[in-house]
Design a protein around this motif. Structure first.
Motif, PDB file in Angstrom:
ATOM      1  N   GLY A 124      77.610  15.722   4.098  1.00 54.94           N
ATOM      2  CA  GLY A 124      76.649  16.761   4.458  1.00 54.94           C
ATOM      3  C   GLY A 124      75.265  16.200   4.725  1.00 54.94           C
ATOM      4  O   GLY A 124      74.548  16.671   5.611  1.00 54.94           O
ATOM      5  N   LEU A 125      74.876  15.186   3.963  1.00 56.70           N
ATOM      6  CA  LEU A 125      73.582  14.541   4.163  1.00 56.70           C
ATOM      7  C   LEU A 125      73.510  13.897   5.543  1.00 56.70           C
ATOM      8  O   LEU A 125      72.491  14.002   6.234  1.00 56.70           O
ATOM      9  CB  LEU A 125      73.347  13.492   3.077  1.00 56.70           C
ATOM     10  CG  LEU A 125      72.027  12.728   3.149  1.00 56.70           C
ATOM     11  CD1 LEU A 125      70.860  13.682   2.920  1.00 56.70           C
ATOM     12  CD2 LEU A 125      72.022  11.617   2.125  1.00 56.70           C
ATOM     13  N   GLY A 126      74.585  13.251   5.959  1.00 59.63           N
ATOM     14  CA  GLY A 126      74.614  12.653   7.297  1.00 59.63           C
ATOM     15  C   GLY A 126      74.448  13.698   8.385  1.00 59.63           C
ATOM     16  O   GLY A 126      73.696  13.503   9.349  1.00 59.63           O
ATOM     17  N   ALA A 127      75.132  14.841   8.238  1.00 58.86           N
ATOM     18  CA  ALA A 127      75.004  15.918   9.219  1.00 58.86           C
ATOM     19  C   ALA A 127      73.587  16.485   9.207  1.00 58.86           C
ATOM     20  O   ALA A 127      73.026  16.801  10.265  1.00 58.86           O
ATOM     21  CB  ALA A 127      76.033  17.011   8.923  1.00 58.86           C
ATOM     22  N   LEU A 128      72.989  16.618   8.033  1.00 67.90           N
ATOM     23  CA  LEU A 128      71.627  17.137   7.924  1.00 67.90           C
ATOM     24  C   LEU A 128      70.615  16.176   8.559  1.00 67.90           C
ATOM     25  O   LEU A 128      69.703  16.612   9.274  1.00 67.90           O
ATOM     26  CB  LEU A 128      71.271  17.390   6.460  1.00 67.90           C
ATOM     27  CG  LEU A 128      69.887  17.977   6.193  1.00 67.90           C
ATOM     28  CD1 LEU A 128      69.766  19.354   6.821  1.00 67.90           C
ATOM     29  CD2 LEU A 128      69.628  18.040   4.697  1.00 67.90           C
TER      30      LEU A 128
END
Length: 98
Positions: free
Chosen positions: A77-81
Motif C-alpha cells: 500500500g505504501l508503494g501505491a501511495l
C-alpha cells in the motif's frame, strides 16, 4: 516463546494484549511459530516496489492482506501511495509550466 495469534509478534510472558496490533491474548499463548500459509510476514522492500510500479496491484494486496499479513500489506500500500503522490506532483508541475 509466545507469539501473537493475530500478527505473529513475539510476546513477553503474561502479556494480555499484543503491543503491536492490540489483539487480546486471553487464551493460553501460542508457542508455535506463526504460519498461516507457511511464509513469514516480513513486508520487504519488494512489495513497496511492486506497489509503486503496479499501483492497482499494491492497492489490491493491501485490501486483501491487511488483516492476514499486515506488514506485507502496509508495504504494498505504501508503494501505491508513493506512486499516487509522485503522479499528482508531476501532474501539478506539468499543469503549472505548460
Amino acid at each position: 516463546m509466545p507469539f501473537c495469534r493475530q500478527c505473529g509478534k513475539v510476546l513477553e510472558e503474561g502479556d494480555d494484549y499484543c503491543p503491536k496490533c492490540g489483539a487480546p491474548q486471553h487464551d493460553a499463548p501460542s508457542y508455535e511459530t506463526p504460519s498461516s500459509s507457511g511464509a513469514a510476514d516480513r513486508g520487504g522492500i519488494g512489495w513497496t516496489i511492486l506497489g509503486f510500479f503496479i499501483p492497482l496491484a499494491g492497492l489490491i494486496i493491501y485490501l486483501l492482506w491487511k488483516d492476514q499479513k499486515p506488514n506485507t500489506a502496509h508495504m504494498a500500500g505504501l508503494g501505491a501511495l508513493v506512486w499516487l503522490i509522485v503522479w499528482l506532483g508531476v501532474s501539478l508541475l506539468a499543469a503549472l509550466f505548460h
